[in-house]
Design an enzyme around this catalytic site. Structure first.
Site, short mmCIF file in Angstrom:
data_model
loop_
_atom_site.label_atom_id
_atom_site.label_comp_id
_atom_site.label_asym_id
_atom_site.label_seq_id
_atom_site.Cartn_x
_atom_site.Cartn_y
_atom_site.Cartn_z
N LYS B 105 0.83 -1.22 0.00
CA LYS B 105 0.00 0.00 0.00
C LYS B 105 0.86 1.26 0.00
CE LYS B 105 -4.18 -1.36 2.44
NZ LYS B 105 -4.55 -1.75 3.81
N LYS B 154 23.73 -8.53 -31.43
CA LYS B 154 23.26 -7.24 -31.91
C LYS B 154 21.83 -7.34 -32.43
CE LYS B 154 24.75 -3.45 -34.84
NZ LYS B 154 25.80 -3.04 -35.77
N ASP B 181 21.78 -13.61 -25.61
CA ASP B 181 20.64 -13.17 -26.43
C ASP B 181 20.28 -11.72 -26.14
OD1 ASP B 181 19.84 -15.30 -28.01
OD2 ASP B 181 18.50 -16.15 -26.51
N GLY B 366 27.92 -2.76 -28.43
CA GLY B 366 28.34 -1.79 -29.44
C GLY B 366 29.81 -1.89 -29.81
#
Lengths: 416, 416
Positions: B105, B154, B181, B366
């Site tokens: 709550k 990628k 993955d 990257g």
């Protein structure tokens, strides 16, 4: 909000999930930001791909919808909205796939809130939705033409079973339709959920001899995830009237599993515990209409408890309306029964009817247990208030024939 | 933060879970607010109970710890912290019980953030914790004395299995230890997780002939909740190196179930997708150290991916340090292996070693796929950088013997 400026873009096709994000940024190239999301959260990269691979991946690549600036701030930042479309074929029809796609990594990407989610109807149809919905819950509880009345246990933790049964009976004698567990009731040391259902069903039968109504018990469905399904079936078989479920503490996919299970023939009541951690921040997280409305209906909650517009703990008025719209607006799924909670007392029932129609649950704790005449009188006051309001009779007039209602009005007044 | 004023209270006993909340309020009676939480979220009511019931419920009633004002704002509101103790006997040793109790709550109660959680050791011991932990993961992967290196797919979505295998092989040839993955990979239309594991295990065996290393594959564990356990066992049997799991999209209790299952003999890698919706807001939700640190370790993640302090998507420096402390600080449980992510390139490896020691995962996407020489060269650059950094050799010197590292440094530089 009206927008100051933006781009009109070709509308996103019907086979896309369209997410709308509200963000605060200093980078005014909203289209570039949206494109980076659309590619990054689908096929990963685009411009550097050979043409043949682009052709192959095109149906899986995200796309950009409208972008608009809502406000420009003095510090140079802007409040903006961007729309990104995700091919529905990238997803399975489950909430984890949906949330991870539209707000997985993005949830960690600064001042950004997921505020809208348009789903293709074919995708929506693959979710179970509520098994009972408003009509099914009404039929099971034998209540038509008026709101249902629910009483919330004041104390559960630390009470031995006989004291719990006494507490249950006191509430049941007031004539309420449903009695729900405290959502924080997890301990099984003094009374397991199975023991409670069995004992309360017997208590409800005894009370029915007095009130003519057999109250339903919403039992807190607790335990390890992989035991919940069996327990849900068992509690239903024992006579539980509904399963109270802390959806956001467990997971929306578990709700979907329970709702889709034909062997669980009992309505599921979603509790919003922990949901505020997702929806309450102004610039982060996910809008309440999605969290408490759209996702709960998709996953299959029959009854949804959420903050009423009346208590001290409130949703902004338009947020609350959006939740309600998601719970019972147009959809291939059955509508959910809303249980707006907090700040509800008998004198509010006419306002509740005005604001919610008849298809909702009058959900009360404090005004049941804090009634000057005790919890039984508390329930009776609500029953009298609902009868009066449904027949259009002023509460103060009805109170002349109901001492409990008169006491409640003396205590809490009549809301306008 | 130092506190301006506050109350010293008797310390809370050892059998209590102590939650610390940071809140913004105009009500300066912090003790009263804390007391109302302590009672309201345990036994429900107190002052109006008869003495006999009070005696009975006392062991189940919450208690108040310290309260302190951190800052006073010009608008009359204050930033404050309050501590509330919850008897551990009220809970079962599961995350839903814990979260619903301490922030159910309350999560909907305005400007309030759960920032701390002290748990009794006996309670902690009832959670599984990581099955493998740092040492177990190292042993399975055969990597000692240096950080592990992980490459992130990628693209996954929309790729047929043969293209995925090619993509996997390209990464594996770089000599990385793990390949994971994309966490948004839910669709099974083109390649099920089972098909991927089987195909990648064969590819890894072929690559091992060249590199001398058998790379492990972290497969995204997806599907309906009640199928995850069987699928996890199946994927492990097929040869998955780890299970990537979107814990916050599914539910922490499911992680606990998987971690506690002796039949699932493969490390679990927790992905932080959707977690930002819980931790990122300054005044709402739950601190990152709890969400990404404490809870994931309790529930049993072996590897934890979370935002590094280097990328554009960052945690505040002290937040990141608190996450790391929770993942591998003192605890009855095995330590988790942290995988700080975003903004990682080979030139950062010495800084990573300085900031994280050797027990972590160098997690790169990257800088693997964006390497001028392709993904294989990207992996090789990381391998060369880690070898150099471990032996204390400057990267620029090591780059003289590694063309991939030289290219990476030319592209991204060396971080100080």
């Amino acid at each position: 909000m009206t927008h100051l400026s933006g781009t009109n873009s070709p509308s996103i096709g019907p086979d896309y999930i369209v997410a709308t994000y509200r963000l605060v940024t200093r980078d005014k190239d909203l289209r570039k930001r949206a494109e980076s999301i659309a590619v990054g959260l689908t096929v990963g990269s685009w411009t550097d791909l050979p043409a043949a691979r682009q052709a192959q991946l095109k149906p899986y690549c995200g796309t950009v919808g409208e972008t608009r600036i809502l406000a420009e701030h003095q510090d140079g930042s802007i409040l903006a909205e961007i729309e990104v479309g995700y091919p529905v074929r990238n997803l399975t029809p489950r909430i984890p796939a949906l949330l991870t796609t539209v707000f997985g990594k993005l949830s960690m990407d600064g001042d950004i809130k997921l505020v809208g989610l348009r789903l293709p109807e074919a995708f929506v149809r693959q979710f179970p939705g509520p098994k009972f919905g408003v009509a099914g819950v009404r039929q099971r509880l034998g209540v038509e033409g008026r709101p249902l009345i629910m009483s919330i246990f004041k104390s559960c933790i630390g009470m031995p079973l006989d004291a719990l049964v006494e507490h249950f009976t006191e509430q049941a004698l007031g004539g309420v339709d449903l009695i729900k567990d405290d959502e924080i009731f997890f301990s099984e040391q003094l009374a397991t959920p199975e023991a409670r259902v069995a004992a309360y069903v017997r208590a409800a039968e005894r009370v029915a001899g007095t009130t003519g109504r057999k109250v339903a018990y919403a039992v807190n469905l607790t335990g390890p995830t992989y035991e919940l399904r069996d327990r849900a079936r068992r509690l239903a078989d024992l006579g539980a009237g509904a399963l109270l479920f802390n959806v956001f503490a467990y997971g929306l996919d578990i709700l979907q599993e329970l709702a889709a299970d034909p062997a669980i023939q009992v309505p599921i009541m979603a509790h919003p515990a922990v949901a505020g951690a997702l929806y309450a921040a102004p610039r982060h997280g996910i809008a309440a209409s999605i969290v408490l409305g759209q996702l709960l209906r998709l996953a299959g909650a029959d009854i949804v408890i959420y903050p009423s517009p009346y208590g001290s703990v409130t949703l902004a008025k338009e947020e609350g309306a959006a939740v309600l719209g998601a719970l019972r607006g147009p959809s291939p799924h059955k509508p959910c029964l809303p249980a707006p909670s907090a700040g509800i007392h008998p004198g509010m029932v006419p306002v509740l009817l005005r604001d919610f129609g008849t298809d909702f649950i009058v959900n009360a704790g404090g005004a049941i247990h804090g009634h000057p005449g005790g919890a039984t009188a508390g329930g009776q006051a609500f029953v009298a208030a609902v009868q009066a309001a449904i027949s259009g009779r002023p509460l103060r007039e009805a109170a002349q024939a109901s001492e409990p209602l008169a006491q409640a009005i003396a205590r809490w007044g009549v809301a306008e």
